[in-house]
Design a protein around this motif. Structure first.
Motif, PDB file in Angstrom:
ATOM      1  N   LYS A   1       2.349   4.279  -8.759  1.00 16.03           N
ATOM      2  CA  LYS A   1       2.838   3.161  -7.968  1.00 16.03           C
ATOM      3  C   LYS A   1       4.002   2.460  -8.655  1.00 16.03           C
ATOM      4  O   LYS A   1       4.976   2.082  -8.016  1.00 16.03           O
ATOM      5  CB  LYS A   1       1.717   2.161  -7.704  1.00 16.03           C
ATOM      6  CG  LYS A   1       2.025   1.195  -6.572  1.00 16.03           C
ATOM      7  CD  LYS A   1       0.764   0.509  -6.102  1.00 16.03           C
ATOM      8  CE  LYS A   1       0.986  -0.172  -4.769  1.00 16.03           C
ATOM      9  NZ  LYS A   1       1.166   0.779  -3.666  1.00 16.03           N
TER      10      LYS A   1
ATOM     11  N   GLU B   1       0.797  -1.221   0.000  1.00 17.45           N
ATOM     12  CA  GLU B   1       0.000   0.000   0.000  1.00 17.45           C
ATOM     13  C   GLU B   1       0.835   1.279   0.000  1.00 17.45           C
ATOM     14  O   GLU B   1       0.561   2.220  -0.744  1.00 17.45           O
ATOM     15  CB  GLU B   1      -0.928  -0.012   1.224  1.00 17.45           C
ATOM     16  CG  GLU B   1      -1.788   1.224   1.360  1.00 17.45           C
ATOM     17  CD  GLU B   1      -2.637   1.183   2.613  1.00 17.45           C
ATOM     18  OE1 GLU B   1      -3.367   2.172   2.854  1.00 17.45           O
ATOM     19  OE2 GLU B   1      -2.571   0.187   3.363  1.00 17.45           O
TER      20      GLU B   1
ATOM     21  N   GLY C   1      -8.829   1.788  -9.925  1.00 12.04           N
ATOM     22  CA  GLY C   1      -7.486   2.285 -10.218  1.00 12.04           C
ATOM     23  C   GLY C   1      -7.379   2.872 -11.608  1.00 12.04           C
ATOM     24  O   GLY C   1      -8.344   2.939 -12.375  1.00 12.04           O
TER      25      GLY C   1
ATOM     26  N   ASP D   1      -1.024  -3.226  -4.655  1.00 10.97           N
ATOM     27  CA  ASP D   1      -2.060  -2.993  -3.648  1.00 10.97           C
ATOM     28  C   ASP D   1      -2.656  -1.586  -3.748  1.00 10.97           C
ATOM     29  O   ASP D   1      -2.053  -0.668  -4.319  1.00 10.97           O
ATOM     30  CB  ASP D   1      -1.483  -3.202  -2.248  1.00 10.97           C
ATOM     31  CG  ASP D   1      -1.540  -4.659  -1.819  1.00 10.97           C
ATOM     32  OD1 ASP D   1      -2.043  -5.487  -2.594  1.00 10.97           O
ATOM     33  OD2 ASP D   1      -1.059  -4.969  -0.713  1.00 10.97           O
ATOM     34  N   SER D   2      -3.820  -1.418  -3.134  1.00  7.66           N
ATOM     35  CA  SER D   2      -4.523  -0.133  -3.117  1.00  7.66           C
ATOM     36  C   SER D   2      -3.632   0.964  -2.540  1.00  7.66           C
ATOM     37  O   SER D   2      -2.860   0.732  -1.600  1.00  7.66           O
ATOM     38  CB  SER D   2      -5.797  -0.243  -2.280  1.00  7.66           C
ATOM     39  OG  SER D   2      -6.659  -1.221  -2.817  1.00  7.66           O
ATOM     40  N   ALA D   3      -3.751   2.162  -3.123  1.00  8.83           N
ATOM     41  CA  ALA D   3      -2.895   3.270  -2.704  1.00  8.83           C
ATOM     42  C   ALA D   3      -3.513   4.577  -3.169  1.00  8.83           C
ATOM     43  O   ALA D   3      -4.597   4.599  -3.752  1.00  8.83           O
ATOM     44  CB  ALA D   3      -1.486   3.089  -3.279  1.00  8.83           C
ATOM     45  N   ASP D   4      -2.811   5.655  -2.947  1.00  7.54           N
ATOM     46  CA  ASP D   4      -3.223   6.972  -3.415  1.00  7.54           C
ATOM     47  C   ASP D   4      -3.113   7.003  -4.942  1.00  7.54           C
ATOM     48  O   ASP D   4      -2.018   6.942  -5.499  1.00  7.54           O
ATOM     49  CB  ASP D   4      -2.318   8.031  -2.781  1.00  7.54           C
ATOM     50  CG  ASP D   4      -2.702   9.447  -3.175  1.00  7.54           C
ATOM     51  OD1 ASP D   4      -3.562   9.614  -4.061  1.00  7.54           O
ATOM     52  OD2 ASP D   4      -2.116  10.392  -2.615  1.00  7.54           O
ATOM     53  N   VAL D   5      -4.254   7.098  -5.614  1.00 13.67           N
ATOM     54  CA  VAL D   5      -4.271   7.015  -7.078  1.00 13.67           C
ATOM     55  C   VAL D   5      -3.585   8.214  -7.715  1.00 13.67           C
ATOM     56  O   VAL D   5      -3.149   8.159  -8.874  1.00 13.67           O
ATOM     57  CB  VAL D   5      -5.722   6.854  -7.580  1.00 13.67           C
ATOM     58  CG1 VAL D   5      -5.794   6.821  -9.102  1.00 13.67           C
ATOM     59  CG2 VAL D   5      -6.330   5.574  -7.018  1.00 13.67           C
TER      60      VAL D   5
ATOM     61  N   GLN E   1      -6.926  -0.487  -7.216  1.00 16.57           N
ATOM     62  CA  GLN E   1      -7.177   0.896  -6.855  1.00 16.57           C
ATOM     63  C   GLN E   1      -5.875   1.669  -6.601  1.00 16.57           C
ATOM     64  O   GLN E   1      -5.616   2.226  -5.533  1.00 16.57           O
ATOM     65  CB  GLN E   1      -8.103   0.957  -5.623  1.00 16.57           C
ATOM     66  CG  GLN E   1      -8.585   2.340  -5.229  1.00 16.57           C
ATOM     67  CD  GLN E   1      -9.303   3.076  -6.356  1.00 16.57           C
ATOM     68  OE1 GLN E   1      -9.698   2.465  -7.341  1.00 16.57           O
ATOM     69  NE2 GLN E   1      -9.474   4.376  -6.222  1.00 16.57           N
ATOM     70  N   CYS E   2      -5.032   1.680  -7.631  1.00 19.19           N
ATOM     71  CA  CYS E   2      -3.779   2.447  -7.599  1.00 19.19           C
ATOM     72  C   CYS E   2      -3.476   2.882  -9.017  1.00 19.19           C
ATOM     73  O   CYS E   2      -4.274   2.659  -9.940  1.00 19.19           O
ATOM     74  CB  CYS E   2      -2.645   1.633  -6.987  1.00 19.19           C
ATOM     75  SG  CYS E   2      -2.223   0.139  -7.908  1.00 19.19           S
ATOM     76  N   SER E   3      -2.333   3.500  -9.226  1.00 20.15           N
ATOM     77  CA  SER E   3      -1.981   4.039 -10.535  1.00 20.15           C
ATOM     78  C   SER E   3      -0.727   3.361 -11.068  1.00 20.15           C
ATOM     79  O   SER E   3       0.270   3.240 -10.361  1.00 20.15           O
ATOM     80  CB  SER E   3      -1.740   5.556 -10.432  1.00 20.15           C
ATOM     81  OG  SER E   3      -1.383   6.091 -11.681  1.00 20.15           O
TER      82      SER E   3
ATOM     83  N   TYR F   1       5.545   3.539  -3.520  1.00 22.13           N
ATOM     84  CA  TYR F   1       5.303   4.344  -4.725  1.00 22.13           C
ATOM     85  C   TYR F   1       6.598   4.464  -5.531  1.00 22.13           C
ATOM     86  O   TYR F   1       7.691   4.176  -5.052  1.00 22.13           O
ATOM     87  CB  TYR F   1       4.817   5.746  -4.355  1.00 22.13           C
ATOM     88  CG  TYR F   1       3.473   5.781  -3.673  1.00 22.13           C
ATOM     89  CD1 TYR F   1       2.293   5.726  -4.398  1.00 22.13           C
ATOM     90  CD2 TYR F   1       3.408   5.868  -2.283  1.00 22.13           C
ATOM     91  CE1 TYR F   1       1.055   5.765  -3.759  1.00 22.13           C
ATOM     92  CE2 TYR F   1       2.180   5.907  -1.632  1.00 22.13           C
ATOM     93  CZ  TYR F   1       1.005   5.848  -2.380  1.00 22.13           C
ATOM     94  OH  TYR F   1      -0.205   5.874  -1.742  1.00 22.13           O
TER      95      TYR F   1
END
Length: 481
Positions: A277, A247, A320, A269-273, A297-299, A250
């Motif tokens: 990442k 998470e 994501g 894993d999910s992170a700040d989009v 759900q990440c970039s 980056y």
């Protein structure tokens, strides 16, 4: 009279048993011209990691003579140094004496090796031979292997700082290689991480893996032997778990990385989009028994890369954002299991609870294989776009599909076959991929494919990760008018 008949029957039985060949008092040859035959002249193991035992190879020993043979001795010539082990019809070596082999019969010889540490970076040739002595005649079968020293990593965790793994020797990863939140793992050109069954790489901090055209970073299983004579384990999925980018991680980089043989591929894993990442360029993610790339759900950004062969999806997105440019997505997985998911699988793309709406784009790509293309099949209400992308299925353009090539034939170099070998470069200018891309989508780094082949200015590029080299025009000799 009854006793005489009984004795006569016993004598007859003994006489008949004496006539059975090979049962009692078998005659052994002592002639030097009567020797053994072998199913092989030599037995070769591919490169093996030192201190790790190998799978067993075997060959057969035949007595093709009319009489039995007594093998005086069977010995490993360099026992104790080479690391080879033998077993002959259940008898363990390295030294076996007085073994009988009947006329027309055969013996099985099993051979293994645990190569000793060489103290060198490069693989070292190991030689030995199995020596058979029959009637004073020496015969042998040669044994060869290359022993490669490796660095074991057993439950290693890099808690902080920068840790570099180089190309001097392969690394064998057991269990989990962890990169802590305050640590960075740097993989230099040519670095090889060979993962034992079930092992994985977990990144809480950062990974920077940068290979070169002729010297990529390699992430693979640690099996160097073959399942069958024609099928190396290295061509199979499911040899190790995979890579997990967690998470809080980056700005990870995969450039000229070859990752193959996983269970779960690369999982983000999910992170700040709003933060990237991972950037994947000039890389190959191949052969997974689940998904190749999972984006939660990440970039992520993927360019000039190949994603190929999976039981699951090549791209599995749970929301994501992701952009794929000049990529080849090909799924012709065909060994032991059938493909279970479409090549591109999208979930949560219409989830109103997501803070950042999901979207994905494909430009100048190839999407083809023995699986469905995308799920859901209707993406008209989703932020999904395909531009100048080749599909092998029929279809038509709309707001989500712009200038696409429908029902195309990529004409790859090799797709599977009996040896399960794949080469997803396109083989001919007759390919539907040839010059069908959009030049305006190219950034400067995309002017060359992952092998360094130029995508010329002023010309539509080939779609997919690989550009067909343009033929070289040889100027006329001499010139003149």
């Amino acid at each position: 009279m009854k006793g005489v008949g009984y004795i006569s029957a016993v004598v007859a039985l003994v006489a008949s048993l004496a006539l059975l060949p090979g049962c009692f008092d078998e005659e052994f040859s002592s002639s030097p011209s009567d020797v053994l035959s072998f199913s092989v002249d030599s037995l070769r193991f591919d490169t093996v990691f030192t201190t790790m035992g190998t799978a067993t190879q075997n060959f057969k020993v035949y007595n093709r003579n009319s009489k039995a043979l007594m093998i005086s001795s069977i010995n490993l010539a360099d026992a104790g140094k080479s690391g080879f082990y033998i077993n002959v019809d259940g008898m363990k070596g390295p030294d076996i004496y007085n073994m009988e082999i009947s006329a027309g019969d055969s013996l099985y010889v099993l051979v293994e090796i645990t190569a000793p540490v060489s103290g060198q970076n490069a693989p070292l040739l190991i030689k030995d031979s199995i020596v058979f002595i029959v009637n004073g005649v020496r015969q042998d079968v040669k044994l060869e292997a290359f022993g490669q020293d490796a660095v074991p990593l057993r439950k290693v965790e890099y808690a902080d700082g920068v840790h570099t793994l180089n190309a001097d020797k392969p690394y064998i990863v057991y269990d989990t290689l962890s990169v802590g939140e305050n640590a960075e793992l740097v993989l230099s050109p040519g670095a090889q991480l060979c993962f034992h069954a079930g092992s994985k790489l977990v990144v809480e901090g950062k990974i920077t893996a940068k290979g070169e055209i002729d010297n990529p970073v390699v992430l693979r299983g640690d099996r160097l032997d073959n399942m069958f004579s024609y099928l190396p384990y290295d061509r199979l999925a499911g040899q190790w778990d995979g890579v997990y980018i967690k998470e809080k991680s980056y700005d990870n980089v995969f450039d000229h990385v070859v990752m193959r043989g996983t269970v779960n591929g690369l999982v983000l894993d999910s992170a700040d989009v709003s933060r990237n990442k991972i950037t994947i360029t000039n890389s190959v993610l191949h052969n997974s028994s689940n998904n190749i790339l999972t984006v939660k759900q990440c970039s992520a950004s993927v360019q000039n890369s190949e994603l190929s062969n999976a039981v699951g999806a090549l791209v599995y997105m749970e929301g994501g954002t992701a952009d794929f440019l000049q990529c080849t997505l090909a799924n012709y997985y065909a060994l032991f299991e059938s493909i279970k998911l479409p090549m591109i699988y999208l979930t949560r793309f219409d989830d109103p609870e997501l803070v950042s709406p999901a979207h994905v784009s494909f430009g100048n790509c190839i999407v083809t294989g023995n699986a469905g293309v995308v799920s859901p099949s209707d993406v008209t209400t989703l932020a999904v776009s395909f531009r100048n992308t080749l599909f092998s299925v029929a279809g038509s353009d709309d707001d989500n599909f712009i200038n696409c090539i429908w029902g195309g034939t990529p004409m790859f170099n090799c797709v599977g076959g009996d040896i399960y070998y794949y080469d997803y470069r396109i083989s001919s200018s007759a390919s539907s991929a040839y010059h069908t891309g959009d030049e305006s989508l190219l950034t400067e780094p995309l002017r060359r494919d992952m092998y360094g082949v130029e995508r010329p200015y002023g010309t539509n590029p080939d779609v997919g990760a690989y550009q067909i080299p343009e033929p070289q025009v040889t100027p006329p000799v001499g010139g003149g008018e």
